[in-house]
Write an enzyme that holds these catalytic residues in place. Structure first.
Site, PDB file in Angstrom:
ATOM      1  N   ALA A 200      -0.982   3.809  -7.105  1.00 43.96           N
ATOM      2  CA  ALA A 200       0.213   3.184  -7.679  1.00 43.96           C
ATOM      3  C   ALA A 200       1.444   3.518  -6.844  1.00 43.96           C
ATOM      4  CB  ALA A 200       0.399   3.634  -9.118  1.00 43.96           C
ATOM      5  N   TYR A 201       1.604   4.772  -6.514  1.00 44.10           N
ATOM      6  CA  TYR A 201       2.737   5.204  -5.706  1.00 44.10           C
ATOM      7  C   TYR A 201       2.690   4.554  -4.330  1.00 44.10           C
ATOM      8  CZ  TYR A 201       5.954   8.420  -3.327  1.00 44.10           C
ATOM      9  OH  TYR A 201       6.989   8.966  -2.595  1.00 44.10           O
TER      10      TYR A 201
END
Length: 251
Positions: free
Chosen positions: A157-158
């Site tokens: 996600a990051y």
């Protein structure tokens, strides 16, 4: 002694300015003569940060929830009302989220990280750019990550959000290239900040092992590069990605 960057008469917004890289950037810009608006979701912490910088010039603290477009728009309105305009925007605020494989990643965490780390940058740019266009001047620096270039395992996600920030930077830089508005981003390797509290030790060890310099980034080093990028001296380069990875990425 740090090199002197002249930001006299400029008004700068720094998001996530209460601590870490954001605070280091705010301090460096204040040393360069900028008037500051510190945006952060933590009202108490950002007020404390602003107070600590008062001796360097005019600074205001603005509580802002970056994942909320209305909150960002209100922060921009308040800043312009109090300080007159916004010449500089440093989009630094972000979170890392949990470290786990994609197959186990909670959907709500994915959405939360993308909302803050990518959508929030878009909201800030959307709120501030119209004024820059009207004045035909602006400098924007988006703080992405080496993870956005290479993708870190167990941090999808990051990594995806920061890759989006890089692409957003390139797109907006091209849109505004005909004006005296520079839009660039930096891709730091990990720095020892509070974000480490969100990351497993195993992941921290992995990130360090990937840095040829053999150490983590110092927040002052990030601030030094960003101070140049938001200055009038950076009058040609736009839509670019500036590496801060200690040799991990050489492209």
């Amino acid at each position: 002694m740090a090199n002197r960057i002249d930001l006299q008469g400029r008004v700068a917004v720094v998001t996530g300015a209460a601590q870490g890289i954001g605070y280091a950037v705010a301090s460096r810009l204040a040393d360069s003569g900028a008037t500051l608006a510190l945006w952060d979701r933590d009202a108490a912490l950002v007020a404390e940060a602003a107070k600590s910088l008062e001796g360097k010039g005019k600074v205001i603290a603005v509580t802002c929830e970056q994942a909320d477009a209305a909150s960002v728009a209100e922060a921009a309105r308040r800043t312009e009302a109090e300080l007159g305009r916004i010449d500089i925007l440093v989009n630094n605020a972000g979170i890392s989220g949990p470290t786990m494989p994609v197959v186990d990643y909670p959907l709500d965490e994915w959405r939360r990280i993308v909302d803050i780390d990518l959508n929030g940058v878009f909201y800030c740019c959307k709120a501030v750019v119209p004024g820059m266009i009207a004045r035909n001047y602006g400098r924007i620096v988006n703080v992405a990550s080496i993870a956005g270039k290479e993708g870190n395992p167990n941090a999808a996600a990051y990594s995806a959000a920061k890759a989006g920030v890089i692409a957003l930077t390139k797109s907006l830089g091209k849109e505004l290239a005909g004006k005296d508005i520079a839009v660039n981003c930096v891709t730091p390797a990990a720095a020892k900040t509070k974000i480490f509290d969100q990351i497993s030790q195993q992941h921290i060890d992995y990130m360090l092992s990937r840095i040829p310099r053999g150490r983590f980034l110092k927040v002052e080093e990030a601030a030094a590069m960003i101070a140049f990028l938001v200055s009038e001296d950076n009058s040609f380069t736009t839509g670019a990605v500036f590496d801060l990875s200690g040799g991990r990425a050489t492209y």
